[in-house]
Design an enzyme around this catalytic site. Sequence first.
Site, PDB file in Angstrom:
ATOM      1  N   SER A   1     108.083 129.399  58.510  1.00  0.00           N
ATOM      2  CA  SER A   1     109.352 129.580  57.810  1.00  0.00           C
ATOM      3  C   SER A   1     110.501 129.432  58.810  1.00  0.00           C
ATOM      4  CB  SER A   1     109.369 130.927  57.099  1.00  0.00           C
ATOM      5  OG  SER A   1     110.426 131.009  56.173  1.00  0.00           O
TER       6      SER A   1
ATOM      7  N   ASP B   1     107.214 126.124  46.620  1.00  0.00           N
ATOM      8  CA  ASP B   1     107.919 127.040  47.512  1.00  0.00           C
ATOM      9  C   ASP B   1     109.405 127.122  47.153  1.00  0.00           C
ATOM     10  OD1 ASP B   1     108.977 128.503  49.610  1.00  0.00           O
ATOM     11  OD2 ASP B   1     107.822 127.462  51.153  1.00  0.00           O
TER      12      ASP B   1
ATOM     13  N   HIS C   1     105.495 129.778  49.091  1.00  0.00           N
ATOM     14  CA  HIS C   1     105.825 130.043  50.482  1.00  0.00           C
ATOM     15  C   HIS C   1     104.695 130.748  51.237  1.00  0.00           C
ATOM     16  CE1 HIS C   1     108.851 130.068  53.591  1.00  0.00           C
ATOM     17  NE2 HIS C   1     108.720 131.359  53.793  1.00  0.00           N
TER      18      HIS C   1
END
Length: 685
Positions: A534, A619, A654
């Site tokens: 991320s 995501d 995610h």
Amino acid sequence: MKPPIAKRIPHLHEIHGDVREDDYYWLRDRNNPEVIQYLEEENRYYDEIMRPLEEQTEQIYQSMVERVPESEEQVPLQHEPFFYYSRMDKSKQYPIYARKQAENREKLSDGQEEVVLDLNELAEDGEFLSVTLQRLNNDHNRLAYLENRDGTDRYTIYIKDLETGELLPDQIPDVYLFSSLEWSKCGNYIFYITVDENQRPYRLWRHRLGTDVESDELLYEESDSTFTLYITKSQSGKFIFVLSRSKTTSEVRLLDANAPLSSLQLFDERREGIEYGLDHWGDELLIMTNEGATNFQLLRCPLNDFDSRVVLIEHSEERYLQGVYPFRNALIIFGREKGLTQLWVLKDKELKRITWDESLYSVSISSRQSYEAEEVLIQYESLLTPKSTYGLNLLTGEKQCLQVAPVNGQYEKSLYRQEYLWAVAEDGVKIPMTVVYREGAFEEGPAPLILSGYGSYGANSDPRFDPYRLPLLDKGIVFVTAQVRGGSEMGHSWYEDGKMQKKRNTFTDFIAAANHLIENGYTTPSQMAARGGSAGGLLVGAVANMSSDLFQVIVAQVPFVDVVTTMLDSTIPLTTLEWNEWGNPQNQEDYFYMKSYSPYDNVEAKDYPHMYVTTGLNDPRVAYWEPAKWVSRLRALKTDHHILVLKTNMAAGHSGPSGRFNHLKESAACYAFILDKIGTNPLSQ
């Protein structure tokens, strides 16, 4: 099989007199069949590259599975009249949440288990499942929980009747995934927060059980697109707090949980740069705020006079306050000191830190414990010590270890080492690193090493015990985490020094950490991998452009790499919420600063390390097209023959796939790729 080549379609975008060429902008359109075709081609290439590593992947996976205990059970948490806990069976993908009725902890073994929610029964084979919040009503006969099956941040509320086991007809969609659901004290009403088209939590609703959701009453809407909305209940259960917050500012409203039809009451209106949070203690409210206090201070005020505030714990440059947990007989404060998480007990006006034997550790307090509790559960762990639950007696101050999480297979703590190292950044600031390895790892010189980092949002990379890391430690792999600026390990200023116009500190800190490890004989560039996910993917992506020669492998998982394009588009989830984190590229200074480090914008014709990149089609936090565009540009420009793969999970978001074993399979594949490239074969040891 040759790597896929995404076609280049010229797309020019001019801002502040700067023309940005974006040949892969077309990959944003997931409704374009050619986009899906390209992602699937990348997945086939990934499978082809990983096929020679199937045996290594399976060996790593099985070594991890062997570390899964036959059964795991949390220490039960008491909420009258029940003790609640979760447990995991080795054969199951998901936890089982249960309870027992008992007078006290000593009589728990006599109680009969009642399953409250079994996620394995909810899950279907191969289907994504996420259950986040679970909230019991005051009578303990109804459970409201949030469920999602596509990996987005849009969840649905379901309410289970614990007496019949049936679901109530009340089902509420589009609810945010956390801090978004609470019961009134009477149990006839629930309050919840829904998301907008960009999945920003922004509306607070009141629902009366048994009524049509369409008739629910809107209580508050957060109209500022840079703010999000959350709700939490006070430790005492008396108030529901409605929190509006941006990255720099907060505002809280109160709702009496005993009077669900009452109006919201504003505590203190928002002022730019002022953050605060509330809890309830006796006849007072507790206020943790950064007003005049960079590392926050704790105030108190009477319930009938919000303006009359007295300092309870003063600001300190050495102590960073992050949370308060009020109990009838004492306050527990959570925060940081000297780079580590800490807990303090405030009792009879004396603040006393809870001490531990190890010099490197993480400690926290179990959330949502009873306000009346005399024994409070505390979680403790280190890189060497499995998660341990302690009971802290608030009356005597004594703490007792109630449970140490089981580690399946052989584990002799004395055979492993943990260290706290300090690198020196280019501006002279000392950067902490946590290190774990098996004794003897350096007997033959520098060792294979995985360096991880994050460094954004003030989030911390604290030392945690990971039983699934043990098989790799046993093969001589060294794990290091760089606590770079942008987190808040060293205090709130540590965060401020790694955001906005100081964001490059995050990347240069990581580079300083890598150089320190090389210069001090821990590893070499040919033996080192960098790993981040991320915003940590942004970190390693930027480092790939700035100092690619330091690493043999770079792993970027769901990486935030197309910073400028994302921050220019206010229709993308999270964009407007994060202008105070990265900057707003509509401002010329912010635009050019972002462009100076954005991984996608700085790919150039040069050699790059081996690269392993992942993403999820659903995501909502980092759109799949960011890593897809980045990989496409890397393929077009890089001059080396190193392997570059992109793995897209076509049915998740995610966090990747759901289920414990699915996560382990993905981890095993990633580790097999890393070990193959840094010259460590798990099959040879």
